[in-house]
Design an enzyme around this catalytic site. Structure first.
Site, PDB file in Angstrom:
ATOM      1  N   GLU C 144      34.440  -4.900   9.219  1.00  0.00           N
ATOM      2  CA  GLU C 144      34.903  -5.610  10.423  1.00  0.00           C
ATOM      3  C   GLU C 144      35.507  -6.979  10.114  1.00  0.00           C
ATOM      4  OE1 GLU C 144      31.552  -5.620  13.060  1.00  0.00           O
ATOM      5  OE2 GLU C 144      31.843  -3.548  13.657  1.00  0.00           O
ATOM      6  N   GLU C 315      32.340   3.443  13.936  1.00  0.00           N
ATOM      7  CA  GLU C 315      31.109   3.146  14.670  1.00  0.00           C
ATOM      8  C   GLU C 315      31.360   3.444  16.141  1.00  0.00           C
ATOM      9  OE1 GLU C 315      29.736  -0.845  13.911  1.00  0.00           O
ATOM     10  OE2 GLU C 315      29.959  -0.647  11.737  1.00  0.00           O
ATOM     11  N   TRP C 323      24.906  -7.249  22.007  1.00  0.00           N
ATOM     12  CA  TRP C 323      25.644  -8.479  21.744  1.00  0.00           C
ATOM     13  C   TRP C 323      26.548  -8.935  22.876  1.00  0.00           C
ATOM     14  CZ3 TRP C 323      30.490  -6.530  22.093  1.00  0.00           C
ATOM     15  CH2 TRP C 323      30.712  -5.220  21.635  1.00  0.00           C
ATOM     16  N   GLN C 364      18.087  -5.515  16.611  1.00  0.00           N
ATOM     17  CA  GLN C 364      16.930  -4.684  16.967  1.00  0.00           C
ATOM     18  C   GLN C 364      17.007  -4.133  18.381  1.00  0.00           C
ATOM     19  OE1 GLN C 364      13.160  -7.160  17.653  1.00  0.00           O
ATOM     20  NE2 GLN C 364      14.240  -8.320  16.090  1.00  0.00           N
TER      21      GLN C 364
END
Ligand SMILES: [Zn+2]
Ligand SMILES: [Zn+2]
Ligand SMILES: [Zn+2]
Lengths: 631, 631, 631
Positions: C144, C315, C323, C364
């Site tokens: 990225e 992805e 995020w 997480q």
């Protein structure tokens, strides 16, 4: 102890010939306590090691001779300019890396050993001089920890202290790497000196890193305070206290409070409404001159807990302040009512800030009880009325509550570290629960989350958003016998800030695992029922727990097992009202500006609205309180 | 002096063979003045001490030969790159502590001695070469002081100069400590080297510290300008001027203007509407292509005062600019109308910026009178029409006003230093008063606050928000014989920025003391009468002065004693209209886009609206003016 | 190549005994590809020069033995902590001058030679070990580029490299001065060492300076990538790819892609809707759980071009991310539908991120296909359905389009450098054109602007906002034979970022010169016809070109000559619809959430809405697609 009125006074600001008249007028106003000295370092020690006690001796003498009890402050919030020559690196550093310079106050990093020692030395010399002086009724340590965002510091001193703190906690870098999950993104450390403070990282730092940093800075505040306590304690029998500030959450007040005898806080209802309360504009407009009807009560109840039952208001707003985005004057009656309300919550002393408005420096537009020209300001009359009212009260007012709210600083840091959604804030959640309980007429004890705590004796315990609980804490809550409301976001992280396996909340007796969390944009508000919505947050659970409440689309938001409840979403105020009525059996909600606070003997009915309100056969005047004996 | 049209020209940007054609076309357009040279340092002195006069000699020759009068700029706003090698510390430093780097313009700190000397040396060599050259009609010193926020600097040079400035003012640190009230928060200094600049403090610095810093940086600008004047003055008889920028308030323009012969300003009506005017969206939409109907007039009147009667527009917007948030083109007629309006206010020269749009660098999308391909842009025709119109005017146009507005830079700094409420701004207040007076049809003189000033001869003096007046200033205002309106926030602070005792405003003949001030949140607007409100600010007074106006809730907002008035709140535009009609006897307000400006012989009726407006038996076309002889 | 499903996996995050079960379950889910290793530097080379291959060998063995194809990442996005000891100056520096510290990822400046070499060395050792290993199906270089704003760096390394880059481009400072127009404001340089990076200037830097800097940093990314390619290429036959991120525009993806074999991108539809899409609140609310209906398709089409026909989704969002400002869960069906849609646009592999949600560190709360407790998350079922659907597809799906949209990174930088109006953004313009074409039912190829490109074969080419074209590029576009739409702001600047003379757009056959540009404030929207407006931007032209469309006030907004069109304003969505219908002959627009994508053999009808939609005799279920054979 008979509740009484105090005032904050700065003899060093005024010509000495005015002191006796000031003291006499204080006494005439019904004032019993006077706080002095907390910003006077440059007058006590004008040059390094050169002390000038004369003026302070005389000030104490004048005030005490008039009959006033002295609260003496340690001046560590205002180190003189020369201290920077001794410790050029004592300044805190902001998150962008800039030192925060001399020229106001609180210009120090709590982690700086040198200044910490210097502050303790000052305590020692003060204690040696006045520690056994019976005229000193109490000692205030420092002033408003955390005010002006002074807990988080990114200085060299903090960096080194953080490494030491981590080394003590984890013993080896390998253990830290495991605890933080540093294998993620190759963040592993080989040595303690590899570890930096979590500012200026390219994207968010490891939340475990951030949370440990927040724990560390809180510990630095507690150690800083403890160092002064250690210096003073052997030299005095007078109680030690600190004056906390409203909605300062960056350090654990319970940790600091553990070393002190009394908690106090600085209550500026109108300033706080303007500058640190999230609320609808209509609400803010309604209470513009009174303050929020729950914000003061929340902090009163909080600091009663921090003070282990003993607490004061050390600074009480006396008129318009100078520091909020807008600074209107209090509505007539409020300056008195705030004092009455504090006493209803158990305050021993309510001390107005300040006696006379200073005509110079930063706070020159901050009102006092006296105008700068030494004529009475509106607050003086109200302070006198408050003193008279307090004199008429029964001597013993023991706050009494059937409901407990758990408030946990660690959870606030955890939420700030890992918000998972804009606007998702722990304090807002806890405060919305508190407000709902108060709307239902409850008197509340706020309590810390503690391993050994006995939570027995309450009908209801509300414990929202406790991100992490250890087994003993969970046991203490669930075994209390009270109706219990936990959630959202409760026990969903381990102490190392990982997701536990099996997933939380792991509440004994409630078969529920939160598998997924969602944050919603502002304005998205799924219906629960007519005009009841949730917003911002939704958890999705797995398990056999009974669903007590669902969204209209079927998604569960409240689980139940016997008396234990878990809330899996963020309710709006109306839905909070329903939930709280269910849990308490309250038949209705109080009018928007009316609140009730019970002591063992009396019920205080407090009206924050400008207009009178009829309630239960009584009329409560605007900005006033009824004090009813409890049947 | 016959008002005339000028233009800004950059011979160094263009091939030399185009200069004669450019000059000829300027003359054909009716242009008489041409400004050159103010950014050309790197071409005049390409290497340190190596001068190249040839090109400039030839450019002056070409332009003057065509009949144009030259305005020659000193190039100190654009020191070449090599100057930084001489003075690496010459850059200003921003409030966060970062040096403001080379790569645009104005990259210097006014307090830097070395660069100040270098700039004066450049004046000297320029003066030696062209000072007695009759083709030079005027000199412009530097360019747009304060543009791009370049007054406040936190450099080492500023720090050292500030200490010297304080030492001269206070003579001893003890005197400074007393004046500032540094006993507050133990901010006392033992030595001048203890004093730092007031940036990056933990919370707000002492307002006296901040205000002295603002006075200091203003003095640095004035000294900077004076240094160039001192170098040039002995070498030339041509007038010296500077081109100020709209709504730049960080230095005292009257101080700078005192050393100069003419004031000028750079008038970008549409850019300013977009980027530096607080106004309702509907207002901004209505005047999107015309500019605000009062903003230019305000500055015209201001700079007439700064220039002690002599003033120019040095840069006049000729089409869309490039630097505002939005950059629409002027409505047809406005490029001409702005020039007419300036002349109505007494401008001697209106100079368009710039002749030909540059096809490169920062301002390549800033329009000129000519397109980059050397074909005429829409502004050229309008400039020609303006020149023709000016030629038809009577030679002598002496602005005439019965109303004076006092404008005081010190007050702006005082308000910024101690706002006591978000959105509380001195310029906004003064401008709202100015607008109200103009809506009532008034022609206005803007005047400084001066000790020895004779304010006689006006019917009305409006002097809002003068934070501090000395006794002579107060005397000058109150003894003028005119109707006088002062307040809010007038004379409420001493020159040392303390609250006076007894409290202000201490206006002779008006028994009023302001004891308490309140700031209100945006949106809180107490009613005075139907659709008339106050907002943001309310003062509470004590004394026997007659109350001329109250809020609906009874709180006084206007006090009076004979012809002297004190306004104790911030009126909205509608209430300002009422107040001004009362004070002036104006029977009605002008339509929203129409304004009047009188000279001794003529009345200019100026229509900022797109559509024609009927007024007093005349029809004023949109974006046009009527010039009527005064009866 | 049969399209297939992949997943991202981090063996280093999990106990080794779980690997075989994970691999087996992946295969059971229908997953064929697994990406590993791209963040594992600290485990591959725990200490400088000390490599640990064992775990990686075993991980590859376990995964490949289960039948999975390995995509192996080079770990240069996450240099270990010890790398900073080798290269303390390797960190990027932000625009305010602060180094961006260790503690997350991408903490390096692309211009730093030392770290560039170190990253290439890592490629070499990886290539030496696994380059000829048939189990490695592809290599991912870094991760990225540009994510977390990591292209623009103001480090010393960047400063020195920029000077070298300029020296190579311009050969002499004089040439640079001429190209940039540095005579303006005396910005001329005498030496390369005079030139600094364009941050922290007093006002905007020279736009030519800024644009060259942006070209430079883009080149640094391309060189950085090329250096790793050069190290790996000789050691492997497997294809090399990079995973780009949505709406990252700071470097030229076509330049990077030129050195690679396959393009891939990371598709987070719901995160992107929340954090990087400008759209009306109602639109965002409608697609809150689905993502914008055009955002993914745009990037699919873009990366098909970047990959020269070969592209993957590396992805794919599997559930809520962590995020964005808000992180809701995908609507049921979307996790599958996104994969189907990607395949309709030609994706070879759609790889979900990630297999199992990590219970620690930054992500997480980022969902995986598996929950942290190793039970299936909702995404797993959808991934399996997607795999089954793909297995049922015809092997060969060749995307087919009659419309081309030109997308040009240089134009984005040019617009950002010289916006001439708030909110004026190149991506927004291109995306609004793309959306309009899609509403008209078009399948689109996105193409770069290239000199030698053959644009033949399309019915329509839409090329908005190409700030600069060379003659060959202009020729390629206009000679293609297709209907062509250019403008606004097309070919209005030279490659040196000056205004050309004669003025652009200089389109062969279209007599039109843009003489003046205007930017409008938000909310100003001149009518074209009922409910059709333009906003923000208007150009004014000169020439004989036919006017195809005018504003209601007569100002032309669309010019035409035969099949060539030039748009001189910014249309709103409704006007874009009209224009596109005119150009394509589309009889109507699709419903708001429905889109069509054609391959040579099939038509995919994709419904982003929650509810079913009737279309052309079919009912398309909500969050689902129909796949129809093309007649
Ligand atoms: Zn509703
Ligand atoms: Zn009203
Ligand atoms: Zn419309």
């Amino acid at each position: 102890m008979m509740p009484s009125i105090g005032v904050c006074y700065y003899p060093e600001h005024w010509a000495e010939e005015t002191w006796p008249r000031d003291a006499r007028r204080m006494v005439d106003t019904g004032i019993t306590h006077v706080r002095i000295g907390e910003f006077a370092w440059s007058r006590i020690e004008p040059r390094p090691g050169v002390f000038d006690w004369d003026w302070l001796d005389r000030a104490i003498d004048v005030l005490a001779s008039a009959g006033l009890k002295i609260v003496l402050g340690t001046p560590s919030a205002t180190p003189p300019r020369w201290m920077l020559d001794r410790f050029p690196d004592m300044l805190a550093v902001d998150a962008a890396g800039a030192p925060r310079k001399f020229g106001s106050r609180r210009h120090y990093c709590h982690a700086h050993d040198g200044y910490r020692d210097a502050a303790a030395d000052m305590c020692r010399v003060l204690g040696e001089r006045y520690g056994r002086d019976a005229r000193i009724a109490a000692w205030q340590i420092d002033n408003e920890y955390g005010c002006h965002d002074t807990v988080l510091s990114y200085s060299d001193a903090a960096r080194h202290a953080f490494r030491d703190w981590l080394a003590r906690k984890y013993q080896s870098p390998e253990a830290l790497n495991r605890a933080w999950g540093n294998v993620f993104w190759s963040m592993e450390y080989a040595d303690w000196t590899d570890v930096d403070l979590p500012n200026l990282t390219v994207t968010q730092p490891n939340p475990a890193h951030e949370l440990d940093y927040r724990r560390f800075v809180s510990d630095m505040v507690a150690q800083w305070n403890a160092r002064q306590v250690a210096a003073l304690r052997p030299l005095t029998d007078a109680p030690l206290l600190h004056n906390y500030m409203g909605r300062v959450l960056e350090f654990d007040h319970f940790d600091v409070g553990a070393d002190l005898d009394i908690a106090s806080w600085d209550s500026y209802p109108i300033g706080f409404l303007s500058d640190r309360l999230e609320a609808a504009p209509a609400h803010k407009a309604r209470f513009m001159r009174q303050g929020d009807p729950d914000f003061q009560a929340f902090h009163h109840d909080l600091y009663r807990a921090v003070g282990k039952g003993r607490w004061w208001v050390m600074e009480q707003q006396p008129g318009p302040v100078n520091w909020a985005p807008s600074n209107p004057a209090p509505a007539p009656g409020m300056v008195r009512l705030w004092a009455i309300e504090a006493v209803a919550h158990g305050a021993e002393v309510v001390s107005y800030f300040r006696w006379r408005q200073a005509p110079f420096a930063q706070e020159q537009l901050h009102a006092g009880l006296m105008y700068p020209d030494d004529t009475p300001a509106p607050g003086l009359t109200e302070a006198k009325r408050a003193a008279d009212d307090l004199a008429a009260l029964p001597a013993q007012l023991t706050p009494s509550a059937r409901v407990a709210l758990i408030f946990d600083y660690q959870s606030d840091w955890a939420w700030k570290t890992l918000p998972q959604g804009a606007g998702f804030d722990y304090f807002d959640l806890a405060f919305s629960a508190y407000r709902a309980l108060r709307r239902a007429g409850m008197s509340i004890d706020i309590l810390p989350l503690e391993t050994a705590r006995d939570y027995g004796g309450y009908d209801l315990i509300v414990a929202p958003g406790l991100m992490t609980l250890n087994a003993a804490e969970m046991q203490a809550l669930t075994a209390s016998g009270a109706t219990l409301l936990m959630g959202p976001r409760s026990n969903l992280q381990t102490p190392d800030f990982q997701i536990p396996n099996p997933p939380g909340p792991a509440i004994p007796g409630l078969d529920l695992q939160i598998m997924q969390v969602e944050s919603y944009p502002q304005g998205y508000a799924p219906h629960v029922r007519d005009d009841r919505h949730i917003g911002i947050w939704q958890e999705h659970g797995r398990g056999t727990a009974e669903v007590a409440l669902r969204r209209r689309d079927g998604i569960p938001i409240l689980y139940r097992a016997g008396k234990i409840h878990y809330l899996a979403a963020w309710p709006d105020d109306a839905l909070w009202g329903d939930i709280v009525q269910d849990l308490t059996g309250a038949p209705s909600l109080l009018p928007p500006g009316l609140r009730i606070r019970d002591t063992e003997s009396h019920r205080f009915v407090i009206n924050y609205d400008l207009d009178p309100v009829d309630w239960d056969g009584h009329t409560v005047p605007g900005c006033d309180a009824l004090i009813l004996p409890r049947s």
